[in-house]
Design an enzyme around this catalytic site. Structure first.
Site, mmCIF file in Angstrom:
data_model
loop_
_atom_site.group_PDB
_atom_site.id
_atom_site.type_symbol
_atom_site.label_atom_id
_atom_site.label_comp_id
_atom_site.label_asym_id
_atom_site.label_seq_id
_atom_site.Cartn_x
_atom_site.Cartn_y
_atom_site.Cartn_z
ATOM 1 N N HIS A 209 0.873 -1.189 0.000
ATOM 2 C CA HIS A 209 0.000 0.000 0.000
ATOM 3 C C HIS A 209 0.902 1.228 0.000
ATOM 4 O O HIS A 209 1.498 1.569 1.014
ATOM 5 C CB HIS A 209 -0.869 -0.076 1.260
ATOM 6 C CG HIS A 209 -1.781 1.081 1.497
ATOM 7 N ND1 HIS A 209 -3.146 1.020 1.258
ATOM 8 C CD2 HIS A 209 -1.559 2.331 1.972
ATOM 9 C CE1 HIS A 209 -3.705 2.182 1.577
ATOM 10 N NE2 HIS A 209 -2.761 2.997 2.020
ATOM 11 N N HIS A 211 1.716 5.330 -0.871
ATOM 12 C CA HIS A 211 1.241 6.702 -1.153
ATOM 13 C C HIS A 211 2.320 7.397 -1.977
ATOM 14 O O HIS A 211 3.512 7.112 -1.844
ATOM 15 C CB HIS A 211 0.966 7.452 0.150
ATOM 16 C CG HIS A 211 -0.331 7.045 0.775
ATOM 17 N ND1 HIS A 211 -1.480 7.792 0.661
ATOM 18 C CD2 HIS A 211 -0.666 5.945 1.485
ATOM 19 C CE1 HIS A 211 -2.473 7.158 1.291
ATOM 20 N NE2 HIS A 211 -2.012 6.041 1.808
ATOM 21 N N CYS A 242 -4.092 9.749 5.150
ATOM 22 C CA CYS A 242 -4.512 9.559 6.540
ATOM 23 C C CYS A 242 -4.602 10.911 7.222
ATOM 24 O O CYS A 242 -3.595 11.624 7.315
ATOM 25 C CB CYS A 242 -3.510 8.669 7.274
ATOM 26 S SG CYS A 242 -3.852 8.562 9.041
HETATM 27 N N1 COA Z 1 -17.407 2.542 14.957
HETATM 28 C C1 COA Z 1 -18.245 3.511 15.451
HETATM 29 N N2 COA Z 1 -18.085 4.093 16.622
HETATM 30 C C2 COA Z 1 -17.047 3.709 17.368
HETATM 31 C C3 COA Z 1 -16.143 2.735 16.938
HETATM 32 C C4 COA Z 1 -16.359 2.145 15.680
HETATM 33 N N3 COA Z 1 -15.529 1.225 15.192
HETATM 34 N N4 COA Z 1 -15.231 2.546 17.903
HETATM 35 C C5 COA Z 1 -15.524 3.385 18.901
HETATM 36 N N5 COA Z 1 -16.633 4.088 18.590
HETATM 37 C C6 COA Z 1 -17.306 5.113 19.391
HETATM 38 C C7 COA Z 1 -17.605 4.649 20.785
HETATM 39 O O1 COA Z 1 -18.821 3.946 20.816
HETATM 40 C C8 COA Z 1 -17.675 5.950 21.514
HETATM 41 O O2 COA Z 1 -18.899 6.597 21.211
HETATM 42 P P1 COA Z 1 -19.606 7.615 22.231
HETATM 43 O O3 COA Z 1 -18.658 8.778 22.391
HETATM 44 O O4 COA Z 1 -20.859 7.986 21.525
HETATM 45 O O5 COA Z 1 -19.781 6.832 23.488
HETATM 46 C C9 COA Z 1 -16.566 6.769 20.861
HETATM 47 O O6 COA Z 1 -16.400 6.213 19.544
HETATM 48 C C10 COA Z 1 -15.268 6.708 21.615
HETATM 49 O O7 COA Z 1 -14.936 5.362 21.842
HETATM 50 P P2 COA Z 1 -13.490 4.911 22.314
HETATM 51 O O8 COA Z 1 -13.420 3.434 22.332
HETATM 52 O O9 COA Z 1 -13.143 5.651 23.590
HETATM 53 O O10 COA Z 1 -12.631 5.415 21.122
HETATM 54 P P3 COA Z 1 -11.494 6.516 21.046
HETATM 55 O O11 COA Z 1 -12.065 7.871 21.099
HETATM 56 O O12 COA Z 1 -10.376 6.156 21.960
HETATM 57 O O13 COA Z 1 -11.021 6.248 19.536
HETATM 58 C C11 COA Z 1 -10.930 4.682 17.698
HETATM 59 C C12 COA Z 1 -10.530 4.975 19.121
HETATM 60 C C13 COA Z 1 -10.073 3.521 17.242
HETATM 61 C C14 COA Z 1 -12.407 4.292 17.679
HETATM 62 C C15 COA Z 1 -10.705 5.931 16.820
HETATM 63 O O14 COA Z 1 -9.432 6.480 17.060
HETATM 64 C C16 COA Z 1 -10.823 5.620 15.349
HETATM 65 O O15 COA Z 1 -11.901 5.325 14.873
HETATM 66 N N6 COA Z 1 -9.722 5.695 14.614
HETATM 67 C C17 COA Z 1 -9.703 5.355 13.184
HETATM 68 C C18 COA Z 1 -8.983 6.424 12.428
HETATM 69 C C19 COA Z 1 -8.932 6.097 10.954
HETATM 70 O O16 COA Z 1 -9.846 5.545 10.363
HETATM 71 N N7 COA Z 1 -7.813 6.452 10.324
HETATM 72 C C20 COA Z 1 -7.604 6.270 8.912
HETATM 73 C C21 COA Z 1 -7.503 4.873 8.460
HETATM 74 S S1 COA Z 1 -5.993 4.096 8.891
HETATM 75 ZN ZN ZN Z 2 -3.245 4.776 2.970
#
Ligand code: COA
Ligand code: ZN
Length: 312
Positions: A209, A211, A242
């Site tokens: 993958h 970029h 990202c």
């Molecule tokens: N889908 C939807 N909601 C989600 C979720 C998911 N997979 N995982 C967590 N949540 C929600 C929780 O339910 C919670 O909701 P609330 O505030 O309404 O109660 C909130 O998100 C926070 O949950 P928490 O477990 O404390 O998550 P966090 O704030 O520590 O964040 C991740 C962790 C992993 C969920 C978040 O950082 C994330 O989604 N990152 C992905 C980033 C991304 O996609 N980057 C690019 C691709 S590599």
């Molecule tokens: Zn990427």
């Protein structure tokens, strides 16, 4: 090693996920579905159609559930969903994803920025995802972000990457992706690491993958192909990036990659004219020019009329 260029190169299209996740303009659910449906007709065997992450982290893809339910599935296409945790896996399973792409960074700092957790916490969460997937038809792919360098920490050691590959394999993942999140890889590095990883996993299970952040993306593809890799992510128009990696920019551009392959005689099975047509619609959908080049320049075979005032 002499490269056999007659071996097919598999392209996984990631514009609906990596491409759209960083776009500032909201793309309507129906437009996402239409894009994926059009991509499904282009000859891809794999499309990453969205992610199931926190809607606060990536608002642009918060409608993943409706998107997966709304697409017209083509036989032979695997529809992949990126997930960070168990909640994402549950949503993806309910929405009908075929494969989960579990993502963690090699770099602790980028994982904390992107996933809001340490690598150990990501791996623990992936254990829960593996347990959920058992007894379903879901396949699992483990991605290693910042494999070739981290915008916060700098170089990443090959041994660190191999450790994660081993951890993913022990968890039971069928596929591994090495991701160059911010375009820090170079062809020599890619060649070396691909060879080392291919001593652990077959080429059919390894995806690269890249970029194109520093203009080295397609060179890295060739280096990886020559080292034995056969599967690559790419994004229509060269969209992507990202949002939690400073300076991130687009994936390698799908139509540029397919054009390169056609010119070199490497089969991809992808319909390049169809892709070019789709790519040329992206500026209207997203409100800006695309980084991809072949959509602007045309193919080598798109010849121009000779000037009429040529000297005899
Ligand atoms: N889908 C939807 N909601 C989600 C979720 C998911 N997979 N995982 C967590 N949540 C929600 C929780 O339910 C919670 O909701 P609330 O505030 O309404 O109660 C909130 O998100 C926070 O949950 P928490 O477990 O404390 O998550 P966090 O704030 O520590 O964040 C991740 C962790 C992993 C969920 C978040 O950082 C994330 O989604 N990152 C992905 C980033 C991304 O996609 N980057 C690019 C691709 S590599
Ligand atoms: Zn990427």
């Amino acid at each position: 090693m002499i490269t056999d260029y007659s071996e097919r190169l598999i392209v996984q299209e990631v514009a609906p996920r990596d491409g759209l996740q960083i776009e500032p303009k909201w793309v309507e659910t129906a437009d996402k579905i239409a894009l994926i449906d059009q991509l499904s007709l282009a000859g891809f065997s794999r499309i990453e159609a969205g992610s199931f992450v926190s809607p606060k982290a990536i608002p642009a893809l918060r409608d993943g559930d409706e998107v997966f339910r709304g697409i017209r599935r083509q036989a032979g296409v695997i529809y992949v969903a990126l997930i960070p945790n168990l909640k994402g896996a549950q949503r993806a399973l309910e929405a009908g994803a075929d494969e989960l792409n579990l993502v963690m960074s090699a770099s602790q700092t980028h994982n904390r920025a992107n996933m809001r957790m340490r690598c150990e916490q990501s791996l623990a969460a992936f254990g829960d995802v593996v347990a959920l997937a058992r007894g379903t038809t879901l396949s699992l792919n483990g991605s290693i972000a910042t494999t070739f360098g981290c915008p916060f920490e700098g170089p990443i050691s090959e041994d660190r990457v191999l450790q994660i590959v081993d951890a993913y394999l022990e968890l039971g993942m069928q596929g591994i992706s090495l991701a160059d999140t911010t375009g820090m890889a170079n062809p020599r590095q890619v060649h070396r690491l691909v060879q080392r990883v291919l001593s652990r996993v077959p080429a059919a299970a390894l995806t690269l993958h890249f970029h194109n952040t520093r203009g080295i993306g397609l060179s890295n593809v060739l280096a990886a192909y020559e080292a034995g890799a056969r599967r690559f992510d790419a994004s229509l128009g060269g969209l992507g990036g990202c949002p939690f990696a400073p300076g991130a920019s687009g994936n390698i551009c799908t139509e540029d990659l397919v054009n390169l392959c056609e010119e070199m005689g490497i089969q991809t099975g992808i319909d390049l004219p169809h892709l070019l047509k789709l790519s040329r619609q992206l500026p209207d959908l997203l409100g800006h020019e695309m980084p991809g080049q072949v959509a602007k320049a045309g193919r080598n075979s798109d010849l121009h009329p000779a000037p009429t005032n040529l000297p005899g």
